[in-house]
Design a protein around this motif. Structure first.
Motif, PDB file in Angstrom:
ATOM      1  N   GLU A  42       0.880  -1.276  -0.259  1.00  0.00           N
ATOM      2  CA  GLU A  42      -0.077  -0.204  -0.074  1.00  0.00           C
ATOM      3  C   GLU A  42       0.965   1.160   0.023  1.00  0.00           C
ATOM      4  OE1 GLU A  42      -0.949   2.149   2.810  1.00  0.00           O
ATOM      5  OE2 GLU A  42      -3.122   2.455   2.465  1.00  0.00           O
ATOM      6  N   PHE A  45       1.530   4.563   4.561  1.00  0.00           N
ATOM      7  CA  PHE A  45       1.603   4.015   5.755  1.00  0.00           C
ATOM      8  C   PHE A  45       3.294   4.117   6.543  1.00  0.00           C
ATOM      9  CE2 PHE A  45       1.610  -0.218   8.584  1.00  0.00           C
ATOM     10  CZ  PHE A  45       0.479   0.188   9.278  1.00  0.00           C
ATOM     11  N   GLU A  49       5.495   1.776   4.325  1.00  0.00           N
ATOM     12  CA  GLU A  49       5.346   2.057   3.065  1.00  0.00           C
ATOM     13  C   GLU A  49       4.447   3.235   2.839  1.00  0.00           C
ATOM     14  OE1 GLU A  49       4.413  -1.078   3.900  1.00  0.00           O
ATOM     15  OE2 GLU A  49       2.259  -0.819   4.550  1.00  0.00           O
ATOM     16  N   PHE A  86      -5.128  -0.987   1.074  1.00  0.00           N
ATOM     17  CA  PHE A  86      -4.998  -2.078   1.981  1.00  0.00           C
ATOM     18  C   PHE A  86      -6.081  -3.255   2.218  1.00  0.00           C
ATOM     19  CE2 PHE A  86      -4.991  -4.090   6.175  1.00  0.00           C
ATOM     20  CZ  PHE A  86      -3.615  -4.616   6.177  1.00  0.00           C
ATOM     21  N   ALA A 103       2.808  -5.376   4.153  1.00  0.00           N
ATOM     22  CA  ALA A 103       2.071  -3.989   4.380  1.00  0.00           C
ATOM     23  C   ALA A 103       1.753  -3.665   5.722  1.00  0.00           C
ATOM     24  CB  ALA A 103       0.827  -4.076   3.287  1.00  0.00           C
ATOM     25  N   GLY A 104       2.765  -3.858   6.531  1.00  0.00           N
ATOM     26  CA  GLY A 104       2.373  -3.740   7.972  1.00  0.00           C
ATOM     27  C   GLY A 104       1.258  -4.720   8.473  1.00  0.00           C
ATOM     28  N   ILE A 105       1.470  -5.704   7.835  1.00  0.00           N
ATOM     29  CA  ILE A 105       0.055  -6.884   7.916  1.00  0.00           C
ATOM     30  C   ILE A 105       0.156  -7.332   9.426  1.00  0.00           C
ATOM     31  CG2 ILE A 105      -1.165  -8.769   6.949  1.00  0.00           C
ATOM     32  CD1 ILE A 105       0.100  -8.070   4.330  1.00  0.00           C
ATOM     33  N   SER A 106      -0.630  -7.411  10.171  1.00  0.00           N
ATOM     34  CA  SER A 106      -0.481  -7.877  11.609  1.00  0.00           C
ATOM     35  C   SER A 106      -1.015  -9.471  11.551  1.00  0.00           C
ATOM     36  CB  SER A 106      -1.648  -7.134  12.576  1.00  0.00           C
ATOM     37  OG  SER A 106      -1.385  -5.979  12.642  1.00  0.00           O
ATOM     38  N   ARG A 111      -6.777 -14.195  10.541  1.00  0.00           N
ATOM     39  CA  ARG A 111      -6.100 -14.394   9.153  1.00  0.00           C
ATOM     40  C   ARG A 111      -5.151 -15.591   9.040  1.00  0.00           C
ATOM     41  NH1 ARG A 111      -4.165  -7.890   9.423  1.00  0.00           N
ATOM     42  NH2 ARG A 111      -6.040  -7.021   8.770  1.00  0.00           N
ATOM     43  N   GLN A 152      -8.863   2.309   9.322  1.00  0.00           N
ATOM     44  CA  GLN A 152      -8.809   2.172   7.880  1.00  0.00           C
ATOM     45  C   GLN A 152      -9.517   0.552   7.810  1.00  0.00           C
ATOM     46  OE1 GLN A 152      -4.655   1.052   6.597  1.00  0.00           O
ATOM     47  NE2 GLN A 152      -5.297   2.149   4.617  1.00  0.00           N
ATOM     48  N   SER A 155      -8.449  -3.212   8.166  1.00  0.00           N
ATOM     49  CA  SER A 155      -7.357  -3.389   9.011  1.00  0.00           C
ATOM     50  C   SER A 155      -7.927  -3.981  10.269  1.00  0.00           C
ATOM     51  CB  SER A 155      -7.082  -1.977   9.217  1.00  0.00           C
ATOM     52  OG  SER A 155      -7.559  -1.295  10.044  1.00  0.00           O
ATOM     53  N   ILE A 156      -7.073  -4.192  11.188  1.00  0.00           N
ATOM     54  CA  ILE A 156      -7.533  -4.847  12.563  1.00  0.00           C
ATOM     55  C   ILE A 156      -7.958  -3.440  13.264  1.00  0.00           C
ATOM     56  CG2 ILE A 156      -5.760  -6.768  12.395  1.00  0.00           C
ATOM     57  CD1 ILE A 156      -4.124  -5.391  14.574  1.00  0.00           C
ATOM     58  N   GLN A 157      -7.546  -2.399  12.860  1.00  0.00           N
ATOM     59  CA  GLN A 157      -8.087  -1.216  13.801  1.00  0.00           C
ATOM     60  C   GLN A 157      -9.646  -1.067  13.607  1.00  0.00           C
ATOM     61  OE1 GLN A 157      -5.147  -1.018  11.984  1.00  0.00           O
ATOM     62  NE2 GLN A 157      -4.055  -1.322  14.176  1.00  0.00           N
ATOM     63  N   GLU A 194      -1.939   2.446  14.439  1.00  0.00           N
ATOM     64  CA  GLU A 194      -0.756   1.890  15.134  1.00  0.00           C
ATOM     65  C   GLU A 194      -0.023   2.912  15.591  1.00  0.00           C
ATOM     66  OE1 GLU A 194      -0.541  -0.862  12.106  1.00  0.00           O
ATOM     67  OE2 GLU A 194      -1.356  -2.608  13.598  1.00  0.00           O
TER      68      GLU A 194
HETATM   69  N1  ARG Z   1      -1.383  -3.673  10.986  1.00  0.00           N
HETATM   70  C1  ARG Z   1      -2.752  -3.495  10.728  1.00  0.00           C
HETATM   71  C2  ARG Z   1      -3.414  -4.667  10.078  1.00  0.00           C
HETATM   72  O1  ARG Z   1      -2.875  -5.468   9.602  1.00  0.00           O
HETATM   73  C3  ARG Z   1      -2.900  -2.207   9.700  1.00  0.00           C
HETATM   74  C4  ARG Z   1      -2.133  -2.249   8.492  1.00  0.00           C
HETATM   75  C5  ARG Z   1      -2.370  -1.403   7.487  1.00  0.00           C
HETATM   76  N2  ARG Z   1      -1.274  -1.275   6.661  1.00  0.00           N
HETATM   77  C6  ARG Z   1      -1.259  -0.323   5.500  1.00  0.00           C
HETATM   78  N3  ARG Z   1      -0.211  -0.262   4.722  1.00  0.00           N
HETATM   79  N4  ARG Z   1      -2.204   0.721   5.414  1.00  0.00           N
HETATM   80  O2  ARG Z   1      -4.583  -4.814   9.668  1.00  0.00           O
END
Ligand code: ARG
Length: 271
Positions: A42, A45, A49, A86, A103-106, A111, A152, A155-157, A194
């Motif tokens: 993405e 972020f 990225e 994302f 992509a900062g994927i939790s 998942r 977002q 996202s996990i948020q 985050e």
């Molecule tokens: N860490 C969170 C998730 O995995 C948010 C990741 C959002 N990453 C981004 N590139 N926007 O859900």
């Protein structure tokens, strides 16, 4: 004769089914044959990225991008970053549009049912970002009851907000940049993000701050590289090696520090 035919048809069905299952998930040798690895990511972020202007050109940078390049190097192939929203990143490894996703994927239990993951490379923490002028107003999760709170999409948020701010009016947007703009324009009163991401926005926007309230993360929030289920273990092992080296050598921290020196371009997200 009939029996023979039935057996024959069964053979064909079983054969084509197993052909299908072996084509989900990518193989290391397949990537090496192609000479490139397609990496879904993405672009809003920071510091993981994002786009920044380098020599007048919008350039994709950040710690996840460096990690992707290091993975491509280890495989002896080119890195081909495919930038998308994302909420499409994970699906792209299942559909085969991308080989891996960074992509900062939790990693979450949910998942894990649908994707394979590498070892974790970063531990994140969830916070709430607000306007400085609201510092005295929004001091607890309860103070956000009835208020517009963003997270977002995909996202996990999104889930954290649903669980912990059930009585806020929740808004899920694709773009973090857009959410921050809505926060600045009073369309949103708070955004769940985050911490590292929020700190980036706070450092570039004097009117924003991290609220003094605590969100409970149900899962530990650790980032990892995502693969389609059934990805060949050789590839996952290679990625884990690269992650281990980047963490042990201090490279990953250096990538984060370097990313913090760039300004995020205020371009809207690509599809
Ligand atoms: N860490 C969170 C998730 O995995 C948010 C990741 C959002 N990453 C981004 N590139 N926007 O859900």
């Amino acid at each position: 004769m009939k029996k023979f035919f039935r057996g024959f048809i069964l053979l064909i069905i079983v054969g084509s089914l197993s052909a299908c299952s072996s084509s989900t998930g990518v193989s290391q040798s397949g990537i090496q044959d192609k000479g490139k690895i397609v990496i879904a990511t993405e672009s809003e972020f920071a510091p993981f990225e994002f786009k920044t202007l380098i020599d007048g050109k919008d350039t994709l940078v950040g710690a996840d991008i460096e990690l992707g390049n290091a993975i491509a190097d280890a495989l002896g192939v080119d890195a081909d970053f495919s930038v998308m929203s994302f909420n499409n990143v994970l699906a792209s490894v299942t559909s085969g549009k991308a080989d891996i996703a960074i992509a900062g994927i939790s990693v979450t239990d949910e998942r894990k049912k649908a994707y394979d993951f590498s070892d974790a490379y970063y531990e994140a923490e969830n916070i709430v970002i607000i306007k400085k002028s609201d510092e005295a107003t929004y001091t607890t999760l309860e103070s956000l009851v009835g208020k517009a709170v963003g997270a977002q999409k995909g996202s996990i948020q999104e889930n954290i907000a649903k669980d912990q701010l059930p009585d806020s009016s929740l808004v899920f947007l694709t773009s973090n940049g857009e959410m921050i703009n809505e926060l600045k324009n009073n369309q949103l009163q708070a955004v769940v993000l985050e911490k590292a991401i929020a700190e980036g926005y706070v450092s570039q926007n004097d009117d924003l701050m991290i609220a003094d309230m605590t969100l409970e993360s149900s899962d530990t929030d650790a980032y990892a590289v995502a693969f389609a289920k059934g990805t060949d273990q050789d590839l996952i092992d290679t990625v884990n090696d690269v992650i281990k080296k980047a963490k042990d050598s201090g490279d990953f921290d250096a990538w984060l520090e370097k990313a913090a020196t760039y300004t995020q371009s205020s371009s809207s997200s690509d599809e």
